[in-house]
Design a protein around this motif. Structure first.
Motif, PDB file in Angstrom:
ATOM      1  N   VAL A   1       0.880  -1.179   0.134  1.00 29.71           N
ATOM      2  CA  VAL A   1       0.093  -0.312   0.012  1.00 29.71           C
ATOM      3  C   VAL A   1       1.303   1.276  -0.339  1.00 29.71           C
ATOM      4  O   VAL A   1       1.547   1.257   1.186  1.00 29.71           O
ATOM      5  N   THR A   2       0.759   2.184  -0.941  1.00 30.83           N
ATOM      6  CA  THR A   2       1.779   2.869  -1.085  1.00 30.83           C
ATOM      7  C   THR A   2       0.837   4.780  -1.894  1.00 30.83           C
ATOM      8  O   THR A   2      -0.308   4.295  -1.866  1.00 30.83           O
ATOM      9  N   PRO A   3       2.580   5.225  -2.064  1.00 34.98           N
ATOM     10  CA  PRO A   3       1.717   6.509  -2.525  1.00 34.98           C
ATOM     11  C   PRO A   3       1.216   6.963  -3.477  1.00 34.98           C
ATOM     12  O   PRO A   3       0.285   7.533  -4.430  1.00 34.98           O
ATOM     13  N   LEU A   4       1.648   5.617  -4.528  1.00 36.63           N
ATOM     14  CA  LEU A   4       1.515   5.380  -5.942  1.00 36.63           C
ATOM     15  C   LEU A   4       0.397   4.297  -6.362  1.00 36.63           C
ATOM     16  O   LEU A   4      -0.069   4.611  -7.451  1.00 36.63           O
ATOM     17  N   GLY A   5      -0.141   3.241  -4.918  1.00 35.60           N
ATOM     18  CA  GLY A   5      -0.944   2.911  -5.531  1.00 35.60           C
ATOM     19  C   GLY A   5      -1.368   2.204  -4.780  1.00 35.60           C
ATOM     20  O   GLY A   5      -0.629   1.373  -3.388  1.00 35.60           O
ATOM     21  N   ASN A   6      -2.638   1.395  -4.531  1.00 35.47           N
ATOM     22  CA  ASN A   6      -3.367   0.544  -3.303  1.00 35.47           C
ATOM     23  C   ASN A   6      -2.487  -1.166  -3.001  1.00 35.47           C
ATOM     24  O   ASN A   6      -3.713  -1.906  -2.433  1.00 35.47           O
ATOM     25  N   ASP A   7      -2.026  -1.361  -3.965  1.00 31.28           N
ATOM     26  CA  ASP A   7      -1.879  -2.888  -4.454  1.00 31.28           C
ATOM     27  C   ASP A   7      -0.306  -2.302  -4.989  1.00 31.28           C
ATOM     28  O   ASP A   7      -0.069  -2.014  -5.288  1.00 31.28           O
ATOM     29  N   VAL A   8       0.103  -4.384  -5.634  1.00 27.06           N
ATOM     30  CA  VAL A   8       1.164  -4.006  -5.826  1.00 27.06           C
ATOM     31  C   VAL A   8       1.365  -3.766  -7.632  1.00 27.06           C
ATOM     32  O   VAL A   8       2.232  -2.946  -7.586  1.00 27.06           O
ATOM     33  N   ALA A   9       0.594  -4.578  -8.161  1.00 24.47           N
ATOM     34  CA  ALA A   9       0.059  -3.808  -9.918  1.00 24.47           C
ATOM     35  C   ALA A   9      -0.102  -2.132 -10.014  1.00 24.47           C
ATOM     36  O   ALA A   9       1.073  -2.136 -10.700  1.00 24.47           O
ATOM     37  N   SER A  10      -0.241  -1.327  -9.084  1.00 21.37           N
ATOM     38  CA  SER A  10      -0.980   0.081  -9.042  1.00 21.37           C
ATOM     39  C   SER A  10       0.681   0.636  -8.870  1.00 21.37           C
ATOM     40  O   SER A  10       0.753   1.144  -9.930  1.00 21.37           O
TER      41      SER A  10
ATOM     42  N   GLN B   1       3.324  -0.346 -11.724  1.00 22.90           N
ATOM     43  CA  GLN B   1       2.871   0.190 -13.581  1.00 22.90           C
ATOM     44  C   GLN B   1       3.515   1.900 -12.987  1.00 22.90           C
ATOM     45  O   GLN B   1       3.944   2.812 -13.772  1.00 22.90           O
ATOM     46  N   ALA B   2       2.897   2.592 -11.836  1.00 24.04           N
ATOM     47  CA  ALA B   2       3.106   3.744 -11.424  1.00 24.04           C
ATOM     48  C   ALA B   2       4.810   3.922 -11.132  1.00 24.04           C
ATOM     49  O   ALA B   2       4.808   5.153 -11.989  1.00 24.04           O
ATOM     50  N   MET B   3       5.759   3.068 -11.390  1.00 23.51           N
ATOM     51  CA  MET B   3       6.858   3.063 -11.438  1.00 23.51           C
ATOM     52  C   MET B   3       7.808   3.544 -12.394  1.00 23.51           C
ATOM     53  O   MET B   3       7.870   3.525 -12.852  1.00 23.51           O
ATOM     54  N   LEU B   4       7.138   2.099 -13.247  1.00 26.67           N
ATOM     55  CA  LEU B   4       7.225   2.188 -14.873  1.00 26.67           C
ATOM     56  C   LEU B   4       6.847   3.685 -15.475  1.00 26.67           C
ATOM     57  O   LEU B   4       7.635   3.713 -16.615  1.00 26.67           O
ATOM     58  N   ALA B   5       5.997   3.866 -15.160  1.00 25.52           N
ATOM     59  CA  ALA B   5       5.718   5.061 -15.919  1.00 25.52           C
ATOM     60  C   ALA B   5       5.996   6.882 -15.440  1.00 25.52           C
ATOM     61  O   ALA B   5       5.447   7.697 -15.981  1.00 25.52           O
ATOM     62  N   GLY B   6       6.887   6.631 -14.666  1.00 27.65           N
ATOM     63  CA  GLY B   6       7.942   7.540 -14.004  1.00 27.65           C
ATOM     64  C   GLY B   6       6.849   8.796 -13.003  1.00 27.65           C
ATOM     65  O   GLY B   6       6.899   9.548 -12.846  1.00 27.65           O
ATOM     66  N   ARG B   7       6.497   8.107 -12.506  1.00 31.37           N
ATOM     67  CA  ARG B   7       5.348   9.047 -11.771  1.00 31.37           C
ATOM     68  C   ARG B   7       5.176   9.170 -10.160  1.00 31.37           C
ATOM     69  O   ARG B   7       6.186   8.274  -9.731  1.00 31.37           O
TER      70      ARG B   7
END
Length: 330
Positions: free
Chosen positions: A15-24, A27-33
């Motif tokens: 659960v992170t500031p980029l998403g509330n599960d591993v997949a999201s 994906q946010a990390m890969l997109a550089g968000r």
């Protein structure tokens, strides 16, 4: 460490500031968000630091029963969600055949900084009006205890707090419990939710939080960068399922990687000025314990606080262990 059983990772939950599960999150990390933004959990007007990395769209009641949500702090809410995801991704079914050998070790500060609100209640309405669930809700142990009770596991249950090293510390200590035969499987990691007025004001006064990027919060976290000005306070949870290789193979678990070693050191110098030799010592010990050299290492995950003292010291420590392969911008 050949005399000890090998320890493997079989599950991950986030659960992170980029998403509330591993997949999201991935994906946010890969997109550089960026996960940073203007602080919203309270009005930051007047505070030096007005940027935070908050978990977004996280509604505990949507993810767990109302009773569990009411009896738990925000850090525990995130720990429970991440632990459930980790156990599911590990294809781990917990039942009477294995629950005695499964433990929990989750690092956290708890909800320590919410104690002040109940102190105000005593002043305004008397001690009889204090929330009786305050201590079990805010204690540093509370995330590990809640996860253990919900999953009904009877192995070791504990928490550690070693500041910024807490999550890694918990994983290393869980590995040691597995190697010593205290458990077959450990649900281990960290959970933190300490974005509060007291913490932001205190760290801001210490000069540790960035305050020059309030106008562009998504660019505020910039370790090893010439324009860095301090770190961004965040929150979230990261949980792994660790198992002895024998236990994982016996149940046909998906083995993601091996946890080869962990090591500890303390710089024993100053509250705010880290020490090169102390930082290098932990890395040197970890390599020795794993039977590896720096030629075997492809990636180093830095602490990277974006403070001048830490970035300079951490770069120097990496160079001491890794030579000039560790390029940085102190």
């Amino acid at each position: 460490m050949s005399d000890f059983p090998r320890v493997v990772v079989t599950g991950i939950g986030l659960v992170t500031p980029l998403g509330n599960d591993v997949a999201s999150t991935w994906q946010a990390m890969l997109a550089g968000r960026s996960g940073t933004g203007r602080l919203t959990q309270f009005d930051p007007t007047g505070f030096d630091g007005q940027v935070s990395a908050e978990v977004k769209g996280f509604v505990p009641e949507d993810l767990m029963d109302r009773r569990t949500a009411r009896r738990s702090g925000r850090h525990t809410h995130m720990a429970v969600v991440a632990a459930n995801e980790a156990v599911k991704s590990a294809s781990l079914t917990i039942d009477d055949s294995n629950r005695d050998g499964i433990g929990v070790l989750i690092a956290s500060s708890g909800a320590l900084f919410s104690f002040g609100e109940q102190d105000k209640v005593i002043d305004a309405r008397g001690p009889g009006r204090v929330d009786p669930l305050t201590v079990p809700r805010v204690g540093q142990y509370s995330a590990a205890v809640r996860v253990g009770r919900l999953m009904e596991v009877r192995g070791p249950n504990s928490s550690v707090n070693s500041a910024c090293a807490s999550g890694g510390d918990a994983i290393g200590q869980a590995m040691n419990l597995l190697r010593l035969g205290q458990a077959d499987c450990m649900i281990a990691g960290g959970a933190e939710a300490m974005i509060s007025r007291v913490v932001v004001a205190s760290l801001g006064g210490l000069g540790a939080l960035t305050k020059t990027w309030n106008h562009e919060p998504e660019r505020a976290s910039r370790p090893f960068d010439a324009k860095r000005s301090g770190f961004v306070l965040g929150e979230g949870a990261g949980i792994l399922v660790l198992e002895t290789e024998e236990f994982a193979q016996r149940r046909g678990a998906p083995i993601l990687c091996e946890l080869a070693a962990a090591a500890w050191s303390f710089d024993a110098t100053d509250d705010t000025a880290p020490d090169v030799d102390g930082q290098a010592l932990a890395m040197q010990r970890a390599l020795r314990n794993a039977g590896l050299t720096m030629d075997d290492v492809d990636y180093i995950n830095a602490h990277g606080t974006s403070t001048e003292l830490n970035d300079r010291t951490e770069t120097a420590a990496n160079k001491k262990v890794n030579g000039e392969r560790a390029n940085g911008n102190p």
